[in-house]
Design a protein around this motif. Structure first.
Motif, short mmCIF file in Angstrom:
data_model
loop_
_atom_site.label_atom_id
_atom_site.label_comp_id
_atom_site.label_asym_id
_atom_site.label_seq_id
_atom_site.Cartn_x
_atom_site.Cartn_y
_atom_site.Cartn_z
N GLN A 118 10.14 -43.66 -25.15
CA GLN A 118 9.88 -42.60 -26.11
C GLN A 118 11.22 -42.08 -26.62
N GLU B 25 13.23 -39.40 -29.12
CA GLU B 25 13.23 -38.17 -29.91
C GLU B 25 14.42 -38.20 -30.86
N THR C 193 9.22 -37.74 -32.81
CA THR C 193 9.25 -38.51 -31.57
C THR C 193 8.36 -39.74 -31.74
#
Length: 567
Positions: free
Chosen positions: A409, A411, A433
């Protein structure tokens, strides 16, 4: 100059591309930000240090090193089309610790070895410290003449027991240089200065010297600066590889002074993802304290269960750090894993080396500001940071892989949008994100929309390779945005090049000051419907060509005599 279609619908989808090659005096009259505000061009500095700082450095641990094994190790990379730019000869190259006498059993002809590496375009540095061991052949001479700190008091360190050379004593310094100079005269390119300066803390952080009591900080400055600046008296392109910040638990200590850290390294980690995180912590602290350039021991220095996954992910991290160095205990050759690892490692080494102009130009711009080329996204802390992400310069964003797995993930920072390095159709807005599933061939790294990234494209392995068969300084113009945008490209012992672009809704102009080499501008995205026919030949020896490759358009400029035209 572009042969536009007469179809008005096609024209409305198109940009008018004007390419300028202009001399410095013409820059002001050509470039405007649209509000009659001229873009100034002052006398731009050349690069601070040689570009081999951003090549690929390799090394063997002391128990493996020798003239033949060093050459074989390098050849193993080169035979697989993996370039090498530097070799670090580790600690046991001499017959005693810092007696500066080659061990001829290991290195029967050191001069020939150095010359051979140089003929291959590879620089050579040697391991060194500020310590002379009791069992070294030169120790007693230094002791009898009072050339060590604390009147010759010894400390136990990882290579034995020894004393610290007193850099404040002119006679001691001359004695030291008299031993070093024959090595420098052989043509070496610098030193790997290992971190023995903190042993001053054995005496409470202060030591008795020729000039009086000095602190550990003062001693460290003397040690690293002497090796850096003295080497440059013999070789103007000399560098030292030294630590910026290193740590013990939660204590983060500055080692080198900032003015010598053009190829710093944070080292000695375990070959695990925890070790990779430790390296990142030290790099983040180095960045927060304003150190310019650094990297880490790719794959970790220490012996252990270094997995293929860890080695690949750490190599990818090193690709987007200013220093990519690989060596230590255990399996550091990509061929020691499998052919897939070789291919991935080769591709990423080429990306790193081709990013050399970006690293060098960014560092030259940041150094006067006291900034690091790395900007961590995390807030400064001695504990685990709240983000492992960082920017490299202004235009590259890296979300390093710090644990096993393929799902990540990311951001994205700020208000800029970011383009995935391995698929330029994927664009992510700042503040968002996204989740990625990436195999070993890809890495979470992104280019800023609107940026100009200079690269020295030399290989077929790069995503930005050109079709002309020759190396070329290439500018990745990443999804041009409105307004005027420029960068300065700094080179070592070559004129600084200034390039930029100006975009409106229907108009894109690219400009560059003169260059003695071919230039390629790769315009990423947004230009649709443009006629891809070759541009007309311009005046003199200047040639501008245009070609299309999917969502990317490239302009090739071959520079002849001074010329400036809007077509």
């Amino acid at each position: 100059m572009i042969k536009l279609s007469k179809d008005m619908n096609t024209f409305l989808l198109s940009f008018l591309l004007l390419f300028f090659l202009c001399d410095a005096s013409s820059w002001h009259s050509i470039v405007s930000d649209g509000n009659n505000k001229m873009i100034s061009k002052s006398d731009l500095p050349s690069a601070l240090y040689p570009d081999w700082a951003h090549s690929h450095w390799v090394w063997l641990p002391s128990f493996k090193e020798g003239q033949q094994s060093e050459m074989e190790f390098v050849q193993n990379f080169l035979s697989r089309d993996i370039p090498v730019g530097g070799v670090d000869i580790d600690s046991d190259w001499s017959t005693g610790v810092n007696n500066f006498i080659w061990d001829t059993k290991k290195f029967p002809n050191s001069t020939a070895m150095i010359e051979q590496f140089h003929s291959m375009g590879i620089r050579v540095i040697l391991w060194v410290t500020s310590m002379v061991n009791e069992d070294s052949s030169n120790y007693m001479e230094g002791y009898n003449n009072g050339y060590y700190l604390e009147e010759g008091a010894t400390v136990k360190w990882w290579h034995g027991r020894g004393s610290q050379i007193d850099f404040t004593n002119p006679a001691a310094l001359k004695w030291w240089h008299d031993q070093i100079d024959p090595i420098l005269e052989q043509g070496i390119d610098g030193w790997k200065c290992d971190g023995t300066d903190p042993f001053i803390f054995e005496w409470g952080g202060y030591a008795l010297s020729y000039s009086g009591i000095i602190s550990e900080r003062e001693y460290a400055n003397l040690y690293y600066r002497d090796f850096f600046y003295h080497a440059r008296k013999f070789n103007s392109e000399a560098l030292i590889m030294s630590r910026p910040v290193d740590s013990w638990r939660f204590i983060y200590l500055d080692f080198s002074p900032r003015d010598v850290v053009f190829s710093g390294w944070v080292g000695d980690q375990d070959p695990t993802f925890s070790g990779l995180q430790d390296a990142l912590r030290n790099m983040f602290h180095s960045a927060w304290r304003g150190y310019l350039n650094f990297g880490s021991d790719t794959g970790g220095y220490r012996q252990g269960n270094r997995t293929k996954e860890l080695f690949i992910r750490w190599s990818q991290l090193s690709t987007f750090c200013p220093l990519f160095e690989n060596g230590g205990e255990g399996n550091h050759g990509p061929w020691e894993y499998d052919e897939e690892t070789v291919k991935i490692y080769r591709n990423f080494v080429h990306i790193h080396m081709e990013l050399g102009p970006y690293f060098l130009s960014t560092a030259t711009r940041y150094y006067p500001q006291g900034k690091s080329v790395m900007t961590p996204m995390a807030e400064e802390t001695i504990f685990t940071p709240n983000s492992w992400n960082f920017k490299m310069g202004d235009d590259i964003f890296v979300s390093p892989v710090v644990e096993s797995g393929n799902n990540f993930q990311v951001e994205f920072p700020g208000t800029d949008s970011w383009v995935f390095w391995f698929n330029s159709t994927q664009i992510f807005p700042g503040g968002s994100t996204s989740t990625f599933n990436l195999n070993f061939t890809e890495f979470p790294v992104f280019r800023r929309v609107g940026s100009i990234i200079p690269m020295n494209i030399t290989s077929k392995y790069s995503l930005f390779g050109n079709q002309h068969g020759q190396p070329a300084l290439t500018f990745i113009v990443e999804h041009p945005i409105s307004g005027f945008h420029e960068i300065s490209v700094h080179g070592w012992n070559r004129p600084t090049l200034q390039v930029g672009y100006f975009r409106t809704l229907t108009f894109l102009r690219v400009v560059a000051t003169p260059s003695s080499e071919d230039l390629i501008f790769r315009i990423q995205g947004v230009i649709v419907g443009m006629d891809t026919s070759i541009l007309d030949e311009l005046a003199g020896e200047v040639y501008v060509g245009f070609e299309s490759d999917g969502d990317c358009h490239a302009v090739l400029a071959r520079r002849g005599q001074g010329f400036c035209s809007d077509g």
